[in-house]
Write an enzyme that holds these catalytic residues in place. Structure first.
Site, short mmCIF file in Angstrom:
data_model
loop_
_atom_site.label_atom_id
_atom_site.label_comp_id
_atom_site.label_asym_id
_atom_site.label_seq_id
_atom_site.Cartn_x
_atom_site.Cartn_y
_atom_site.Cartn_z
N LYS A 276 0.85 -1.19 0.00
CA LYS A 276 0.00 0.00 0.00
C LYS A 276 0.88 1.24 0.00
O LYS A 276 1.95 1.23 0.59
CB LYS A 276 -0.86 0.03 1.28
N ARG A 350 -9.87 -11.83 2.25
CA ARG A 350 -10.68 -12.94 1.72
C ARG A 350 -9.92 -14.26 1.80
O ARG A 350 -10.51 -15.32 1.95
CB ARG A 350 -11.14 -12.61 0.29
N1 BES Z 1 -7.94 -4.00 4.62
C1 BES Z 1 -8.18 -3.58 3.28
C2 BES Z 1 -9.54 -2.88 3.11
C3 BES Z 1 -9.65 -1.55 3.78
C4 BES Z 1 -9.28 -0.40 3.12
C5 BES Z 1 -10.16 -1.45 5.05
C6 BES Z 1 -9.39 0.84 3.75
C7 BES Z 1 -10.29 -0.22 5.68
C8 BES Z 1 -9.90 0.92 5.03
C9 BES Z 1 -8.15 -4.78 2.35
O1 BES Z 1 -7.31 -5.80 2.72
C10 BES Z 1 -7.67 -4.29 1.03
O2 BES Z 1 -6.57 -3.87 0.95
N2 BES Z 1 -8.53 -4.36 0.03
C11 BES Z 1 -8.21 -3.92 -1.28
C12 BES Z 1 -8.73 -4.94 -2.25
C13 BES Z 1 -8.23 -4.76 -3.65
C14 BES Z 1 -6.75 -5.01 -3.72
C15 BES Z 1 -8.97 -5.72 -4.54
C16 BES Z 1 -8.87 -2.57 -1.48
O3 BES Z 1 -9.98 -2.35 -0.97
O4 BES Z 1 -8.27 -1.72 -2.13
MN MN Z 2 -5.33 -5.50 2.04
#
Ligand code: BES
Ligand code: MN
Ligand code: ZN
Length: 500
Positions: A276, A350
């Site tokens: 990230k 997931r």
């Molecule tokens: N933990 C994150 C989702 C999240 C984002 C929770 C912001 C709280 C605040 C999750 O693991 C994630 O990174 N999801 C990605 C999925 C994508 C790579 C398909 C997302 O939401 O960008």
């Molecule tokens: Mn994630």
């Protein structure tokens, strides 16, 4: 903060809280107090030309003659017919918020139910208490300086009620639930260098004091079970992944099939090799909010001795990049036997839930399974911070969750599932891939989970990424960051539908 119930008294020191209905109509106790103060309270209300007794409005009167109270808070209750349990909780909370660091040590509520509301006196008192308690939470473990800026000065809250017996009876369970919300908040608020998977598991283990059976599986055991999906996520971390199983057997029929809750417990989500950006990583200590909600719920069920058999399973991992980390392009084999092409290591929740779901269903044959996860940023695009996203293969379960959420002020909104979305996770080389395209990200994630729901199994998924913690603005019942979202909803769901 000490909470107690007593017959209404206008004769105490500290802060006295009185209710005023819409239109500036004083409730009976407020009338009595005004009389004792020689009309000073009505004059104060008249002097504040804006005050009309609307919800959220407050007039504060300092040291009025004729009353012992150091200050009187006249709080608006709005229209009687609109005044419900949520209004009472927000009222209790707003008073605590206002006086939090004011120097006031004692608060005394002398609040009548407004005319037109359906409140019984005991219930009103219990919900005022719930709001006051939930808002009194603070997380000060890491403050060594300027604590008086943050630490509450409120030592005691007394709720005046004409039915102390009923209030105390209701409060016994609500207090247990509030403490469980606090546990969930603590877990979310703890920094990730302190609350890594094994540390979280240790805290869950401490709940055995309340009669929960808590079992912890380490990586070796999970490997034996074939949990390649969950283990893949934790593989780039120095910290060992854990699966925690919490059981509460409170049903009269000891062998009755349990209900099951499954939580995403990513103690820190760096994104893994699909790293990230720095700003998006901030707050990812809260990516175990689903696991916190499940842990808090199991605590609540045990603490209030719920007549239900329930199991809580949380998958605890840290998603980190290192030389051993999972790569985008890797294929992992889940406990279900299905293979997953991992195209983005940041879609890790997931992968954790997949194995936790399989384990839970195969081991416990639950009546239903509900998973909670801070799963997608996309759910915030869809629903913002007010509703959690609900996905389910079962209308009855869906309705029950929706109703429970509404009752406790944690609203959820159901979103669709369907084959057209499921197609989006077809992989070129494996049974599925872990990401879809640019659209419908939260539904795609739910479709992925549904592939791990066994035949005939009632299932619901709550995407709580938008509600598990709050940045900046405060929610009325929560002072900041970890909200503890879900504990009250799940507890209520059980209380209303699954206890015999
Ligand atoms: N933990 C994150 C989702 C999240 C984002 C929770 C912001 C709280 C605040 C999750 O693991 C994630 O990174 N999801 C990605 C999925 C994508 C790579 C398909 C997302 O939401 O960008
Ligand atoms: Mn994630
Ligand atoms: Zn995540």
């Amino acid at each position: 903060m000490q909470l107690s119930f007593a017959a209404p008294s206008l004769n105490s020191a500290g802060a006295l809280v009185l209710g005023v209905q819409a239109g500036g109509v004083f409730t009976p106790l407020a009338m009595d107090a005004d009389r004792a103060a020689g009309g000073a309270l009505k004059r104060a209300v008249d002097a504040s030309s804006k005050f009309q007794g609307k919800t959220g409005q407050v007039v504060e009167v300092l040291a009025p003659q004729g009353l012992k109270a150091a200050r009187v808070l006249l709080v608006g209750m709005g229209k009687g017919e609109d005044f419900n349990t949520g209004s009472a909780e927000r009222l209790g909370a707003s008073v605590v918020a206002r006086l939090y660091t004011s120097g006031t040590a004692a608060i005394v509520f002398a609040v009548d139910a407004p005319k037109g509301s359906k409140f019984k006196p005991g219930a009103l008192a219990a919900h005022l208490a719930m709001g006051a308690k939930l808002r009194s939470y603070g997380f000060l473990h890491y403050r060594t300086k300027a604590r008086d800026e943050y630490e509450s000065t409120i030592k005691s809250v007394t709720i005046g009620t004409r039915d102390t017996a009923a209030a105390k009876k209701l409060w016994a369970t609500m207090d247990a639930v509030a403490d469980s919300v606090f546990l969930a908040r603590d877990l979310i608020n703890e920094p990730p260098n302190v609350l890594y998977p094994a540390a979280f598991a240790t805290r869950a283990k401490q709940l055995s004091k309340l009669g929960l059976k808590v079992e912890v599986l380490g990586e070796a055991e999970m490997k034996k079970l074939g949990m390649g999906s969950l283990l893949g996520v934790g593989q780039g971390s120095e910290r060992e992944s854990q699966l925690v199983v919490m059981r509460w057997n409170g049903a009269r029929k000891k062998d009755e099939a349990p209900i099951a809750f499954v939580g995403k417990g990513v103690c820190f989500d760096s994104g893994g090799l699909s790293l990230k950006p720095g700003a998006s990583m901030m707050g990812m200590k809260g990516d175990m909010g689903g696991a916190a909600a499940v842990t808090g719920t199991m605590r609540a069920l045990a603490a209030r001795k719920a007549r239900v058999n329930a199991v809580g399973v949380i998958g605890l991992v840290e998603n980190m990049p290192d030389g051993k980390a999972m790569r985008p392009d890797d294929v992992v084999t889940s406990m279900s036997g299905q293979t997953i092409e991992v195209l983005n290591t940041d879609a890790e929740g997931r992968l954790v839930l997949a194995d936790a779901l399989t384990y839970t269903q195969r081991k416990f044959k639950p009546k239903f399974v509900i998973d909670l996860a801070t799963l997608t940023g996309a759910i915030m695009v869809a629903l913002g911070h007010d509703h959690a996203g609900l996905f389910s293969n079962n209308d009855q379960l869906s309705t029950r969750i929706t109703d429970a959420g509404k009752a406790v002020g944690e609203p959820v909104w159901r979103l669709p599932l369907g084959d057209a979305y499921d197609k989006l996770i077809k992989s070129k080389i494996a049974d599925m891939k872990n990401i879809g395209g640019p659209y419908a990200g939260s539904i795609v994630a739910a479709q992925f989970l549904q592939r791990f729901v066994e035949k005939g199994q009632a299932w619901a998924h709550l995407d709580i990424a938008g509600v598990a913690w709050q940045d900046g603005e405060h929610k009325p019942l929560s002072p900041g960051w970890g909200v503890g979202w879900g504990v009250r909803t799940l507890d209520r769901l059980v209380a209303d539908n699954y206890e015999k």
